[in-house]
Each structure stands twice: as structure tokens, then as C-alpha cells.
Design an enzyme around this catalytic site. Structure first.
Site, PDB file in Angstrom:
ATOM      1  N   GLU A 129       0.066  -1.244   5.575  1.00 22.47           N
ATOM      2  CA  GLU A 129       1.148  -0.808   6.465  1.00 22.47           C
ATOM      3  C   GLU A 129       0.949   0.634   6.909  1.00 22.47           C
ATOM      4  O   GLU A 129       1.082   0.985   8.077  1.00 22.47           O
ATOM      5  CB  GLU A 129       2.499  -0.959   5.746  1.00 22.47           C
ATOM      6  CG  GLU A 129       3.712  -0.832   6.662  1.00 22.47           C
ATOM      7  CD  GLU A 129       4.297   0.574   6.752  1.00 22.47           C
ATOM      8  OE1 GLU A 129       5.251   0.764   7.506  1.00 22.47           O
ATOM      9  OE2 GLU A 129       3.783   1.503   6.070  1.00 22.47           O
ATOM     10  N   ASP A 178       0.822  -1.206   0.000  1.00 18.93           N
ATOM     11  CA  ASP A 178       0.000   0.000   0.000  1.00 18.93           C
ATOM     12  C   ASP A 178       0.860   1.262   0.000  1.00 18.93           C
ATOM     13  O   ASP A 178       2.029   1.234   0.407  1.00 18.93           O
ATOM     14  CB  ASP A 178      -0.933   0.022   1.215  1.00 18.93           C
ATOM     15  CG  ASP A 178      -0.172  -0.026   2.536  1.00 18.93           C
ATOM     16  OD1 ASP A 178       0.704  -0.888   2.689  1.00 18.93           O
ATOM     17  OD2 ASP A 178      -0.443   0.822   3.414  1.00 18.93           O
TER      18      ASP A 178
END
Ligand SMILES: [Zn+2]
Length: 372
Positions: free
Chosen positions: A140, A79
Site C-alpha cells: 500500500e 506493509d
């Protein structure tokens, strides 16, 4: 070990052009899976999104070893932060940047590209290598949620390398702080501020008193505390009933962190007591501190990989959290490796292809150094 610069550039461009906000990583997960499939590697998912939300889970590809040696974990997160909507790349000779209206997503696509290209180079060259575990995590940026969802039993590796750090390539982050976040609510009593203020208990004044008692900012060389958000009140003619604070504490030493959290709580309790407010003191563990000794196996392997790439190893202390905090707490010992991210989380963000080539060489260097 030669790494093909054009291959790295093409990998980066493909990754950058595939949006992957947290909880929406399926598109980039498909790109990564396809690249691994080209190498004949299977990819499994833990489907953690079924528990934590989002459109895909963490990806893991196990590469069977062709030599003895410890199983090695390589990790990057899929991400990126926002915004990347309407991303338009400017591709120069070495630099890749955006037109300045979006972030690039080099955090952590530079790491993803370094792992893909480094492993690819080792496999295509037929070099002996120990078993590898390539783990690509989701979510994350919004709280290490993907890494936290990983079942430690899913991984065989006892040592790992998290490619999620800036420059210079060759730098290794061997420590990071613990962080707690606190939502603190003071509840007083509303009253008409002009007619009968003595019937009220001003929650904002109470919160201000708590903050006045608090030591915050830099507490010592490895401990910090910050009240970052305050909200409360409805109108000037109402004694405010409620005031909310959001605060964080960080330390590389768990005992110091606990001491500072206790101090924060005591300040809030003392103010609540003085004002007759009700207090709700929340605590969430954002992540746990870790410290790697450069002389332990993972530290030595990381340095050997950097040297094999023709670079000078340099150790650094980290100030923020990454998936390595989560893995170090319960799973493999991890070092965070530089992978060429620059000016991350800003619209000035860029990467130099040559940095990511060097990071891929470090990945390949670690793998070949670990083969016995
Ligand atoms: Zn990152």
C-alpha cells in the site's frame, strides 16, 4: 461487545515485532494467517506478487455467514514504511511506542489488529453475522499496488471498511482526492558555457520558465498542485541539456484535477516553445477520488457500528490516498475507519491499546449491526 484488552495488546506486539516492509510482507502474512487458522478460517492468496514483485500476495479470508445481511469487506494493509530495523518496543500501561530510533508500524498494524480482534470476538461469542471478507493487502505504502492488483471478481462484498486512519476512533473518512504524478523532461542543447553559449539551449532556464508560469500550491479548497523535485545540469561550464521535474496534482473533483493537469502541461509547452526545448510530459494516475454519502448503505452501516461501540460517529474528508480509493473505483464502496494510528511515518509514532480496543469494538459493531 467486550474486547479483551490483553488480547489486543498481545496481537499488536506480535505484529509490530514482525517486520513487513512493502514487497516483504510474507512474515506478517504468516502471522495473520495463523491467527485466522485459530478461528478455523481458511486463507487464500491471489499471488499478485508473481506479477508485481514482492514475496507474497494479498490475503483473503472468507467467513461464511450465520445470518442474512450484506457481505462485508474489512481491509487493512500489511506493509509499513521504513525503518523498523532493530525495532525495540516500549510497552507502557496503555501506550506502545518505539525507543525513538524507528517507526512503529501502527500504520497499518493497528488496523490489522482491530480486524483480527473484532472478528475474533464476534466468532467466539457465537453472534449471528453476515458473510465477511477479510482482505489484507500488500504494497500500500509504495503506491497502493496490492489493492490495484486485486481482481474485483475476487470479492463478493459491495460494501467495505478500510481500517487505515488515525484518531479519534469513531471518525470515518468519506472522501479522498484523486492524484496524478508527472515526470516532466525538458531537453535543450549542450554547449560550452564560456566559449559558445549561444549554441546551447538551457533546459534548466526553460524548466524555470515553466514553473514561473504555473499556479501551484493550493488552487482551491479541494485542489492542490506541487512541483516537488527538480534536477538537471552537470557543471557550471556546460549549458545544461536536460532538466527533469516531478510534480503532482490532487483534487477531490476529477474535472478540477483534469483542468489543473492541463494548466501544468500548457505551462510546460509554452516554455518549451519559447526556448526551443523538446518536452516529455508524463502522467501517472496514483489514485482516483471517491466520495461516500453518509446516507448510502455503507455510510449507515459504518455509523451504526460506531454507535454500537458506544462512540459518536464523525465524518471527515481525507487528504491522501488509501486502498479505499482503489476499491471505490471498481469494487465495493468503502469508508475509511479510524483505528488508532498516531504520528504515523515518524519515529514518535505510538498507539494506545485502548484506541485499538475501541476500533475492534467498531468492527464487531458493524458486523452485528449488519446481521438481519
Ligand atoms: Zn496506511
Amino acid at each position: 461487545m467486550t474486547i479483551d484488552t490483553d488480547r489486543v495488546r498481545q496481537t499488536l506486539v506480535q505484529l509490530f515485532e514482525t517486520p513487513s516492509y512493502a514487497r516483504a510482507e510474507a512474515g506478517v502474512a504468516a502471522v495473520v494467517s495463523a491467527r485466522l487458522a485459530e478461528l478455523g478460517l481458511a486463507v487464500e492468496s491471489d499471488d499478485c506478487h508473481l506479477r508485481i514483485g514482492g514475496d507474497c500476495g494479498n490475503l483473503l479470508s472468507r467467513v461464511p455467514g450465520t445470518a442474512d445481511g450484506p457481505t462485508l469487506l474489512f481491509n487493512s494493509h500489511l506493509d509499513t514504511v521504513e525503518p523498523t530495523d532493530g525495532l525495540r518496543l516500549t510497552i507502557e500501561e496503555d501506550a506502545i511506542r518505539t525507543d525513538g530510533t524507528t517507526v512503529l508500524g501502527g500504520d497499518d498494524k493497528a488496523g490489522v489488529a482491530a480486524i483480527l480482534c473484532g472478528v475474533e470476538a464476534v466468532l467466539r461469542a457465537g453472534l449471528p453475522h453476515p458473510p465477511l471478507e477479510l482482505l489484507f493487502t500488500v504494497q500500500e505504502e509504495i503506491g497502493l499496488f496490492g489493492a490495484k492488483a486485486v481482481d474485483p471478481a475476487w470479492l463478493a462484498a459491495k460494501v467495505g471498511f478500510v481500517l487505515d486512519h488515525g484518531v479519534p476512533v469513531g471518525q470515518m473518512v468519506v472522501s479522498a482526492p484523486s492524484q496524478t504524478t508527472h515526470e516532466i523532461v525538458f531537453r535543450g542543447r549542450a554547449a560550452h558555457a564560456g566559449v559558445e553559449p549561444e549554441k546551447g539551449i538551457n533546459a534548466i532556464a526553460c524548466a524555470a520558465d515553466a514553473i514561473g508560469r504555473l499556479h501551484q500550491g493550493r488552487i482551491d479548497h479541494e485542489t492542490t498542485c506541487n512541483v516537488g523535485v527538480i534536477s538537471g545540469g552537470r557543471a557550471t561550464n556546460i549549458v545544461p541539456e536536460e532538466c527533469r521535474l516531478k510534480a503532482e496534482v490532487r483534487s477531490r473533483d476529477q474535472a478540477k484535477l483534469e483542468a489543473q493537469v492541463a494548466h501544468l502541461r500548457e505551462c510546460c509547452e509554452a516554455a518549451a516553445e519559447a526556448f526551443g526545448c523538446e518536452l516529455r510530459f508524463g502522467r501517472e494516475e496514483a489514485y482516483r477520488a471517491f466520495r461516500i454519502d453518509p446516507d448510502e448503505p455503507v455510510g449507515r452501516l459504518a455509523a451504526a457500528g460506531v454507535r454500537a461501540a458506544g462512540l459518536e460517529p464523525a465524518w471527515a474528508d481525507g487528504g491522501g490516498g488509501s486502498d479505499a480509493n482503489v476499491f471505490c473505483a471498481a469494487g465495493p464502496r468503502c469508508v475509511v475507519m479510524a483505528c488508532g494510528e498516531r504520528e504515523v511515518h515518524t519515529h514518535r509514532e505510538y498507539v494506545l491499546v485502548s484506541d485499538v480496543v475501541a476500533a475492534a469494538r467498531v468492527v464487531a459493531g458493524i458486523i452485528t449491526a449488519a446481521a438481519m
